[in-house]
Design a protein around this motif. Structure first.
Motif, PDB file in Angstrom:
ATOM      1  N   ALA A 156      36.153  39.592  27.878  1.00  0.00           N
ATOM      2  CA  ALA A 156      35.678  38.863  29.057  1.00  0.00           C
ATOM      3  C   ALA A 156      34.353  39.404  29.583  1.00  0.00           C
ATOM      4  O   ALA A 156      33.955  39.082  30.710  1.00  0.00           O
ATOM      5  CB  ALA A 156      36.736  38.932  30.164  1.00  0.00           C
ATOM      6  N   SER A 157      33.659  40.197  28.778  1.00  0.00           N
ATOM      7  CA  SER A 157      32.424  40.831  29.247  1.00  0.00           C
ATOM      8  C   SER A 157      31.347  39.820  29.633  1.00  0.00           C
ATOM      9  O   SER A 157      30.542  40.078  30.546  1.00  0.00           O
ATOM     10  CB  SER A 157      31.883  41.772  28.164  1.00  0.00           C
ATOM     11  OG  SER A 157      31.627  41.056  26.962  1.00  0.00           O
ATOM     12  N   GLN A 167      38.988  41.436  37.240  1.00  0.00           N
ATOM     13  CA  GLN A 167      39.093  40.054  37.688  1.00  0.00           C
ATOM     14  C   GLN A 167      37.716  39.416  37.637  1.00  0.00           C
ATOM     15  O   GLN A 167      36.686  40.083  37.681  1.00  0.00           O
ATOM     16  CB  GLN A 167      39.641  39.985  39.122  1.00  0.00           C
ATOM     17  CG  GLN A 167      38.731  40.674  40.140  1.00  0.00           C
ATOM     18  CD  GLN A 167      39.327  40.701  41.522  1.00  0.00           C
ATOM     19  OE1 GLN A 167      40.539  40.752  41.685  1.00  0.00           O
ATOM     20  NE2 GLN A 167      38.458  40.678  42.544  1.00  0.00           N
ATOM     21  N   PHE A 168      37.703  38.096  37.503  1.00  0.00           N
ATOM     22  CA  PHE A 168      36.438  37.345  37.595  1.00  0.00           C
ATOM     23  C   PHE A 168      36.758  35.916  37.979  1.00  0.00           C
ATOM     24  O   PHE A 168      37.889  35.436  37.828  1.00  0.00           O
ATOM     25  CB  PHE A 168      35.644  37.404  36.283  1.00  0.00           C
ATOM     26  CG  PHE A 168      36.313  36.724  35.126  1.00  0.00           C
ATOM     27  CD1 PHE A 168      36.184  35.349  34.917  1.00  0.00           C
ATOM     28  CD2 PHE A 168      37.056  37.450  34.219  1.00  0.00           C
ATOM     29  CE1 PHE A 168      36.785  34.732  33.845  1.00  0.00           C
ATOM     30  CE2 PHE A 168      37.653  36.844  33.141  1.00  0.00           C
ATOM     31  CZ  PHE A 168      37.530  35.474  32.944  1.00  0.00           C
ATOM     32  N   THR A 198      39.282  31.308  36.153  1.00  0.00           N
ATOM     33  CA  THR A 198      39.504  32.529  36.928  1.00  0.00           C
ATOM     34  C   THR A 198      40.565  33.356  36.198  1.00  0.00           C
ATOM     35  O   THR A 198      41.450  32.816  35.535  1.00  0.00           O
ATOM     36  CB  THR A 198      39.987  32.218  38.359  1.00  0.00           C
ATOM     37  OG1 THR A 198      41.160  31.386  38.291  1.00  0.00           O
ATOM     38  CG2 THR A 198      38.916  31.516  39.161  1.00  0.00           C
ATOM     39  N   GLU A 199      40.467  34.677  36.346  1.00  0.00           N
ATOM     40  CA  GLU A 199      41.419  35.536  35.651  1.00  0.00           C
ATOM     41  C   GLU A 199      41.604  36.844  36.414  1.00  0.00           C
ATOM     42  O   GLU A 199      40.646  37.406  36.953  1.00  0.00           O
ATOM     43  CB  GLU A 199      40.952  35.838  34.228  1.00  0.00           C
ATOM     44  CG  GLU A 199      41.923  36.715  33.430  1.00  0.00           C
ATOM     45  CD  GLU A 199      41.524  36.853  31.963  1.00  0.00           C
ATOM     46  OE1 GLU A 199      42.239  37.565  31.229  1.00  0.00           O
ATOM     47  OE2 GLU A 199      40.506  36.256  31.559  1.00  0.00           O
ATOM     48  N   ALA A 238      39.606  25.315  39.139  1.00  0.00           N
ATOM     49  CA  ALA A 238      40.476  26.426  38.759  1.00  0.00           C
ATOM     50  C   ALA A 238      41.191  26.954  39.989  1.00  0.00           C
ATOM     51  O   ALA A 238      40.708  26.814  41.123  1.00  0.00           O
ATOM     52  CB  ALA A 238      39.661  27.536  38.116  1.00  0.00           C
ATOM     53  N   VAL A 239      42.345  27.574  39.764  1.00  0.00           N
ATOM     54  CA  VAL A 239      43.070  28.211  40.860  1.00  0.00           C
ATOM     55  C   VAL A 239      42.196  29.337  41.414  1.00  0.00           C
ATOM     56  O   VAL A 239      41.555  30.077  40.650  1.00  0.00           O
ATOM     57  CB  VAL A 239      44.408  28.773  40.361  1.00  0.00           C
ATOM     58  CG1 VAL A 239      45.148  29.516  41.481  1.00  0.00           C
ATOM     59  CG2 VAL A 239      45.289  27.649  39.823  1.00  0.00           C
ATOM     60  N   SER A 240      42.136  29.445  42.716  1.00  0.00           N
ATOM     61  CA  SER A 240      41.243  30.424  43.334  1.00  0.00           C
ATOM     62  C   SER A 240      41.642  31.845  42.967  1.00  0.00           C
ATOM     63  O   SER A 240      42.811  32.147  42.681  1.00  0.00           O
ATOM     64  CB  SER A 240      41.252  30.252  44.857  1.00  0.00           C
ATOM     65  OG  SER A 240      42.501  30.640  45.385  1.00  0.00           O
ATOM     66  N   LEU A 241      40.670  32.747  42.984  1.00  0.00           N
ATOM     67  CA  LEU A 241      40.923  34.151  42.684  1.00  0.00           C
ATOM     68  C   LEU A 241      41.868  34.765  43.720  1.00  0.00           C
ATOM     69  O   LEU A 241      42.686  35.630  43.388  1.00  0.00           O
ATOM     70  CB  LEU A 241      39.587  34.907  42.664  1.00  0.00           C
ATOM     71  CG  LEU A 241      39.638  36.348  42.152  1.00  0.00           C
ATOM     72  CD1 LEU A 241      40.156  36.403  40.730  1.00  0.00           C
ATOM     73  CD2 LEU A 241      38.241  36.976  42.242  1.00  0.00           C
TER      74      LEU A 241
END
Length: 411
Positions: A347-348, A363-364, A370-371, A390-393
């Motif tokens: 995920a860099s 997280q990002f 989002t993850e 996307a679902v919010s962080l």
């Protein structure tokens, strides 16, 4: 002359008789059978061709497994003298509640005198349990013996208890050499064969825990026949079941007869027990469920649930949200952290930042994805939303805290 001749003949005859008597006294007599009426097996020599049935077992050290109540509950097997069953107990199903418990085998010295017990074959006495009875297995013991012993206890509340004994000697590899003097290939020929060892044996001993007496012994090899057997315990009580042997795999199956009407109920109970055993080996309920999400969410596709991984996908048809959770269990925290590092490296390009959830997490948040990923104990947790929107962080972090709390509670 006639009288002198008569005396000479008489003297020769007396001399011959004296010689025979003296020879007999010197050589003595040998009795080849034990005294009549002797019932002690030791009077007939050691059992089998290689000594005592318990030869070499004096140093065995099996690990005992104490019962939950702290007291043994005897294991059932074979026949014990008592009132014969009438089959009436098969009309009502009472699944055994007391488990089979592993214990330490008894000492081979100082055992009480065995009680009288007659040979009894369950296969030849099926009428004793009623015409509509069915056999169901309640416990299965399998052990590969290498000059050792194990023991179990069990309480028989509703006899009879049938015991199947099945044997499979452990084969040995032998090389047989012989000289061939005819044909194209002459000289020594080596032939490799696999065959059971000649001294493979097994013995089952059943003790009544009430008075410590041995109620039955059955086995394979040496003094026992080399065939599978079925025996029965016909009296209620607590029993210890010692298994001894060498070079043989033995399977001991405990079975009870139930009526045909009760068979479905017993099978349902058995299925429930099997389900519980299966679930006990899976990742516990630390994962998100629909009750943790707002209304209108649904599970999409199949759920993966094994001993090392749980994965599911949630979708919200009205809003288009999609959320995936992946939880993996590792043998150690170091392995879980190494796998987390691989996720972070992948995920860099999304410039992941550190998260305060769990250990070593990141997280990002982007427009399309989002993850949140972190390690808690032996678990690697990854929550990902890859929908538009996307679902919010913030929501992913809240879901992550729920999982952390469940991991800590599961121990």
């Amino acid at each position: 002359m006639e009288r002198g001749e008569k005396y000479r003949r008489t003297g020769v005859l007396l001399l011959a008789v004296s010689i025979v008597i003296m020879y007999t006294m010197i050589c003595g007599c040998v009795e080849v059978t034990p005294p009549a009426g002797e019932k002690n097996a030791s009077a007939y020599g050691s059992a089998g061709s290689s000594g005592s049935l318990t030869s070499g077992l004096e140093n065995r050290t099996p690990s005992p497994l104490p019962s939950a109540s702290g007291s043994p509950a005897g294991q059932g097997s074979t026949q014990v003298s008592g009132q014969p069953e009438t089959g009436s107990n098969t009309s009502q199903l009472t699944p055994p509640e007391v488990p089979v418990v592993k214990v330490t085998p008894r000492s081979l010295q100082g055992l009480p005198t065995p009680t009288e017990a007659h040979s009894y074959s369950a296969l030849n006495n099926r009428s004793a349990i009623g015409p509509n009875a069915e056999f169901v297995t309640i416990y299965d013991i399998n052990h590969s013996f290498s000059n050792d012993a194990v023991a179990y206890t069990y309480t028989v509340e509703n006899p009879p208890l049938y015991v199947d004994l099945k044997f499979a000697p452990i084969n040995e590899t032998h090389v047989i050499s012989y000289d061939k003097r005819t044909g194209d290939k002459e000289g020594q020929i080596d032939l490799t064969v696999n065959r059971p060892p000649r001294d493979a044996w097994f013995e089952m001993r059943v003790y009544n825990l009430r008075d410590g007496s041995e109620v039955l012994a059955e086995g394979f090899g040496k003094t026992y026949s080399q065939s599978n057997k079925t025996v029965v315990l016909r009296s209620s009580g607590s029993y210890q079941f010692d298994l001894l042997g060498n070079d043989v795999n033995a399977t001991v199956v405990l079975k009870v007869p139930v009526s045909s009407a009760a068979l479905d109920q017993f099978q349902n109970v058995t299925s429930l027990i099997d389900t519980k055993k299966h679930e006990a080996g899976l990742i516990p309920a630390i994962y998100l469920t629909l009750s943790d999400l707002p209304t209108d969410w649904k599970v999409s596709g199949d759920v993966t649930h094994t001993a090392s991984q749980y994965q599911s996908i949630f979708v919200n048809p009205s809003s288009g949200y999609k959320l995936e959770q992946t939880i993996k269990k590792f043998d150690s925290t170091d392995k879980a952290m190494a796998s987390l590092a691989d996720l972070k490296s992948a995920a860099s390009s999304d410039n992941p930042a550190a998260t305060l959830i769990g250990h070593g997490g990141f997280q990002f948040e982007t427009v399309r994805k989002t993850e949140v990923a972190f390690v808690q104990g032996l678990y690697l947790v990854e929550l990902t939303s890859y929908s538009v929107p996307a679902v919010s962080l913030t929501d992913l972090q809240r879901y992550g805290v729920i999982i952390v709390s469940r991991i800590n509670s599961s121990g």
